[in-house]
Design a protein around this motif. Sequence first.
Motif, mmCIF file in Angstrom:
data_model
loop_
_atom_site.group_PDB
_atom_site.id
_atom_site.type_symbol
_atom_site.label_atom_id
_atom_site.label_comp_id
_atom_site.label_asym_id
_atom_site.label_seq_id
_atom_site.Cartn_x
_atom_site.Cartn_y
_atom_site.Cartn_z
ATOM 1 N N LYS A 1 47.121 37.254 34.281
ATOM 2 C CA LYS A 1 46.557 38.922 34.067
ATOM 3 C C LYS A 1 45.235 38.994 33.385
ATOM 4 N N THR A 2 45.480 38.644 32.109
ATOM 5 C CA THR A 2 44.048 38.248 31.267
ATOM 6 C C THR A 2 42.883 38.273 32.470
ATOM 7 N N ILE A 3 43.246 36.996 32.727
ATOM 8 C CA ILE A 3 41.981 35.974 32.966
ATOM 9 C C ILE A 3 41.429 37.359 34.842
ATOM 10 N N ARG A 4 42.231 37.786 35.261
ATOM 11 C CA ARG A 4 42.175 38.723 36.224
ATOM 12 C C ARG A 4 41.003 39.997 35.366
ATOM 13 N N ASN B 1 39.746 40.315 33.590
ATOM 14 C CA ASN B 1 38.014 39.422 32.880
ATOM 15 C C ASN B 1 37.455 39.102 33.345
ATOM 16 N N ARG B 2 37.233 38.652 35.077
ATOM 17 C CA ARG B 2 36.697 38.604 36.307
ATOM 18 C C ARG B 2 35.719 39.341 36.482
ATOM 19 N N ASP B 3 35.350 39.982 36.109
ATOM 20 C CA ASP B 3 34.066 40.834 36.389
ATOM 21 C C ASP B 3 32.685 41.332 34.393
ATOM 22 N N GLY B 4 33.887 40.801 33.683
ATOM 23 C CA GLY B 4 32.323 40.595 32.120
ATOM 24 C C GLY B 4 34.125 40.731 30.608
ATOM 25 N N GLN B 5 34.254 40.451 30.286
ATOM 26 C CA GLN B 5 35.047 40.697 28.858
ATOM 27 C C GLN B 5 35.550 42.348 28.778
ATOM 28 N N VAL B 6 36.654 42.999 28.995
ATOM 29 C CA VAL B 6 37.520 43.927 28.365
ATOM 30 C C VAL B 6 38.222 43.913 27.659
ATOM 31 N N ASP B 7 38.737 42.839 27.188
ATOM 32 C CA ASP B 7 40.187 42.725 26.644
ATOM 33 C C ASP B 7 39.274 41.946 24.832
ATOM 34 N N ALA C 1 51.598 36.768 40.656
ATOM 35 C CA ALA C 1 50.880 37.418 39.895
ATOM 36 C C ALA C 1 49.762 37.280 40.952
ATOM 37 N N LYS C 2 48.683 36.505 41.280
ATOM 38 C CA LYS C 2 47.782 37.253 42.136
ATOM 39 C C LYS C 2 47.648 38.263 43.142
ATOM 40 N N THR C 3 49.160 37.930 43.948
ATOM 41 C CA THR C 3 49.682 37.931 45.251
ATOM 42 C C THR C 3 49.510 39.557 45.110
ATOM 43 N N VAL C 4 50.321 40.182 43.524
ATOM 44 C CA VAL C 4 50.614 40.989 43.342
ATOM 45 C C VAL C 4 49.662 41.922 43.347
ATOM 46 N N ARG C 5 48.426 41.490 42.562
ATOM 47 C CA ARG C 5 47.269 42.385 42.010
ATOM 48 C C ARG C 5 46.249 42.305 43.317
ATOM 49 N N ASP C 6 46.658 41.238 44.439
ATOM 50 C CA ASP C 6 45.835 41.287 45.096
ATOM 51 C C ASP C 6 46.064 42.614 46.310
ATOM 52 N N LYS C 7 47.187 42.936 46.118
ATOM 53 C CA LYS C 7 48.479 43.737 46.650
ATOM 54 C C LYS C 7 47.496 45.300 46.495
ATOM 55 N N HIS C 8 47.603 45.221 45.032
ATOM 56 C CA HIS C 8 47.115 46.909 43.952
ATOM 57 C C HIS C 8 45.818 47.151 44.138
ATOM 58 N N GLU C 9 44.584 46.406 43.976
ATOM 59 C CA GLU C 9 43.742 46.374 44.470
ATOM 60 C C GLU C 9 43.772 46.762 45.392
ATOM 61 N N ALA D 1 34.928 45.166 40.163
ATOM 62 C CA ALA D 1 33.968 45.967 41.254
ATOM 63 C C ALA D 1 33.845 43.912 42.346
ATOM 64 N N ALA D 2 34.529 43.306 43.274
ATOM 65 C CA ALA D 2 33.746 42.344 43.925
ATOM 66 C C ALA D 2 32.050 41.789 43.837
#
Length: 155
Positions: free
Chosen positions: A63-66, A68-74, A125-133, A149-150
């Motif tokens: 979750k933390t990696i995902r 913060n993937r587009d810039g650090q939010v945590d 975790a990735k599969t659930v997050r991909d579906k959510h997005e 945003a991708a």
Amino acid sequence: MATTQYVMQRDTSGWRMQVWISFGLALGACAVGVMLLPGQELDRAFLAIGFFFCLFTSFSVAKTIRDNRDGQVDTSSWVMTVWIAFGAAVCLTAWGLWRMNIGDWQKGFMVVSWLFLVSSTFTVAKTVRDKHEADLMDRSGGLPRPARAAAPLDT
């Protein structure tokens, strides 16, 4: 004038089923291994706690990696805490397995089950997050959330 397009690719139902079956098998292998492991109950309890610790810290890392993937939010402190917890979970579980007085084949089974659990946790975790997005993009008419945003494809 350039237009921006975002590509959204949904996972197939076969992939989602495979991911969940793998995760269930990993949980089951760990549970059966812990329950049938010879030795003292305290050792089995320690191992079960280590597996749970690894399971939950794996979800936290994913979750933390995902997030913060587009810039650090945590905060940096949170990111550091997540990685330290994951490292501690892996090291303590490995230490517990190493010191257990069981046969090599039993240790091997538990290590493989444990690594299967950790890797399948990241995949779930990735599969659930991909579906959510993807669901969020569908609801917003194909526009991603600005903070997540991708990378756009210019055409």
